[in-house]
Design an enzyme around this catalytic site. Structure first.
Site, mmCIF file in Angstrom:
data_model
loop_
_atom_site.group_PDB
_atom_site.id
_atom_site.type_symbol
_atom_site.label_atom_id
_atom_site.label_comp_id
_atom_site.label_asym_id
_atom_site.label_seq_id
_atom_site.Cartn_x
_atom_site.Cartn_y
_atom_site.Cartn_z
ATOM 1 N N ARG A 147 0.873 -1.181 0.000
ATOM 2 C CA ARG A 147 0.000 0.000 0.000
ATOM 3 C C ARG A 147 0.908 1.228 0.000
ATOM 4 O O ARG A 147 2.048 1.157 0.456
ATOM 5 C CB ARG A 147 -0.890 0.008 1.246
ATOM 6 C CG ARG A 147 -1.800 -1.203 1.386
ATOM 7 C CD ARG A 147 -2.579 -1.139 2.699
ATOM 8 N NE ARG A 147 -3.495 -2.254 2.844
ATOM 9 C CZ ARG A 147 -3.240 -3.381 3.498
ATOM 10 N NH1 ARG A 147 -2.050 -3.530 4.091
ATOM 11 N NH2 ARG A 147 -4.121 -4.350 3.575
ATOM 12 N N LYS A 171 -2.045 -2.381 7.899
ATOM 13 C CA LYS A 171 -3.247 -1.860 8.562
ATOM 14 C C LYS A 171 -3.347 -2.415 9.973
ATOM 15 O O LYS A 171 -3.033 -3.572 10.231
ATOM 16 C CB LYS A 171 -4.498 -2.254 7.767
ATOM 17 C CG LYS A 171 -4.746 -1.398 6.535
ATOM 18 C CD LYS A 171 -6.086 -1.741 5.907
ATOM 19 C CE LYS A 171 -6.406 -0.809 4.754
ATOM 20 N NZ LYS A 171 -7.702 -1.148 4.131
ATOM 21 N N HIS A 243 -1.832 2.331 -5.899
ATOM 22 C CA HIS A 243 -2.576 1.095 -5.640
ATOM 23 C C HIS A 243 -2.648 0.207 -6.878
ATOM 24 O O HIS A 243 -2.806 -1.010 -6.766
ATOM 25 C CB HIS A 243 -3.984 1.437 -5.133
ATOM 26 C CG HIS A 243 -4.439 0.533 -4.027
ATOM 27 N ND1 HIS A 243 -3.851 0.513 -2.780
ATOM 28 C CD2 HIS A 243 -5.411 -0.409 -3.974
ATOM 29 C CE1 HIS A 243 -4.444 -0.372 -2.014
ATOM 30 N NE2 HIS A 243 -5.390 -0.957 -2.720
ATOM 31 N N ARG A 246 -0.097 -2.370 -6.742
ATOM 32 C CA ARG A 246 -0.477 -3.442 -5.816
ATOM 33 C C ARG A 246 -1.426 -4.428 -6.510
ATOM 34 O O ARG A 246 -1.269 -5.641 -6.399
ATOM 35 C CB ARG A 246 -1.131 -2.810 -4.582
ATOM 36 C CG ARG A 246 -1.565 -3.790 -3.497
ATOM 37 C CD ARG A 246 -1.952 -2.977 -2.258
ATOM 38 N NE ARG A 246 -2.796 -3.700 -1.319
ATOM 39 C CZ ARG A 246 -2.334 -4.482 -0.350
ATOM 40 N NH1 ARG A 246 -1.041 -4.674 -0.222
ATOM 41 N NH2 ARG A 246 -3.172 -5.073 0.484
ATOM 42 N N HIS A 269 -3.891 -9.184 3.560
ATOM 43 C CA HIS A 269 -5.351 -9.233 3.651
ATOM 44 C C HIS A 269 -5.767 -10.097 4.831
ATOM 45 O O HIS A 269 -5.260 -11.211 4.997
ATOM 46 C CB HIS A 269 -5.951 -9.833 2.377
ATOM 47 C CG HIS A 269 -5.948 -8.899 1.210
ATOM 48 N ND1 HIS A 269 -6.075 -9.328 -0.083
ATOM 49 C CD2 HIS A 269 -5.842 -7.543 1.140
ATOM 50 C CE1 HIS A 269 -6.036 -8.280 -0.905
ATOM 51 N NE2 HIS A 269 -5.895 -7.195 -0.178
ATOM 52 N N TYR A 278 -8.970 -11.014 -7.218
ATOM 53 C CA TYR A 278 -7.968 -11.067 -8.277
ATOM 54 C C TYR A 278 -8.122 -12.294 -9.172
ATOM 55 O O TYR A 278 -7.585 -12.325 -10.270
ATOM 56 C CB TYR A 278 -6.559 -11.024 -7.679
ATOM 57 C CG TYR A 278 -6.304 -9.725 -6.968
ATOM 58 C CD1 TYR A 278 -6.094 -8.558 -7.689
ATOM 59 C CD2 TYR A 278 -6.319 -9.641 -5.583
ATOM 60 C CE1 TYR A 278 -5.887 -7.349 -7.039
ATOM 61 C CE2 TYR A 278 -6.114 -8.447 -4.935
ATOM 62 C CZ TYR A 278 -5.901 -7.306 -5.667
ATOM 63 O OH TYR A 278 -5.712 -6.109 -5.025
#
Length: 297
Positions: A147, A171, A243, A246, A269, A278
């Site tokens: 990110r 995150k 992004h 990514r 994730h 994806y």
């Protein structure tokens, strides 16, 4: 419990117990503030709201013109809020438990082809000191699937280039180890050993990998601008951002046959369902996978 007190306590809960970022906490707070506005019209305190009233609130939000993804985010905030109230014994039952999420049509993210990534990186002027930095930035973005905030916060003390890994703070302050490829390592070493060493660094910024010419670590907006200018330079018509690198990282890995769980781990994730998007990006890839592996194909 009054709204102001409830929201203040909820923000502390998100920060201390859930370890959410400042941006995430503010987003949740804004969503609960909308619920407060709706409830105040009916003179309702947080603990007095029923399931039926929450459904009315979501209808009200939809009538304001909010798209389904925004409605779903608000619903997530409501559920977290009532989970907090339940934990604090402010309510005996959670009225949000049976709330249903609006149907969301997930927008597939834009991706760059390998050739487009090569063109973007090749367009960087390496005769300039910031050119070496920009090349290293893009190589790391694509090699590691970071990110933009993970890139700007990357520390020298978290580089383990001798074993081809970097440590990333993602995150919710969650750390993960991500492999880094040879192209990115080479670009990083040139930036660190030949260019960055000549920059006068601001106090407190010594450990940041990527610095501006004033010796301070880069902002997220700055990285956006670098990529936008390179896209314009090569005449790329796609609307891209950090992004996009990514997304491209994940797409190219899965198209190449990478394990979904491994990609999930590298992207940081929490849920495999986030990574699964994806697998829907390339219909030709799906078709070839069926032909290759299905016994009746």
């Amino acid at each position: 419990m009054e709204w102001q007190q409830a929201i203040k306590g909820f923000k502390s809960y998100l920060k201390l117990e859930k370890s959410l970022s400042k941006n995430s906490i503010e987003a949740y707070s804004r969503d609960i503030d909308k619920l407060k506005q709706f409830a105040m019209q009916q003179m309702l305190d947080p603990e007095k709201i029923t399931l039926q009233q929450l459904r009315q609130f979501l209808t009200w939000v939809a009538e304001l013109g909010m798209i389904p993804s925004s409605q779903a985010r608000i619903l997530s905030g409501i559920k977290a809020f009532y989970k907090y109230l339940l934990a604090e014994d402010e309510i005996k039952a959670d009225p949000s438990e049976l709330l249903e999420s609006p149907k969301i049509r997930r927008k597939l993210p834009d991706t760059l082809s390998k050739e487009e990534i090569d063109k973007l990186i090749a367009a960087i002027d390496l005769s300039r000191p910031d050119g070496q930095r920009n090349k290293a930035m893009l190589e790391v973005l694509y090699s590691c699937g970071l990110r933009v905030s993970e890139l700007t916060e990357l520390k020298i003390s978290n580089l383990y280039l001798e074993i081809d890994f970097i440590k990333v703070l993602g995150k919710g302050s969650k750390e993960r180890l991500v492999p880094i490829g040879s192209h990115a390592i080479k670009a990083l070493q040139i930036w660190l050993n030949e260019v960055r060493v000549h920059i006068p660094i601001k106090k407190g910024e010594e450990d940041y990998v990527f610095l501006n010419r004033r010796g301070a670590h880069l902002s997220r907006i700055f990285v956006f601008m670098v990529i936008k200018q390179l896209a314009e330079q090569i005449g790329l018509k796609k609307k891209i951002s950090p992004h996009t690198f990514r997304h491209s990282f994940a797409t190219h890995l899965i198209e190449g046959g990478a394990d979904l769980r491994a990609v999930q781990e590298m992207l940081g994730h929490e849920s495999i369902t986030t990574t699964e998007i994806y697998t829907h990006l390339d219909r030709n890839y799906l078709k070839s996978t069926i032909i290759q592996f299905h016994p009746r194909s």
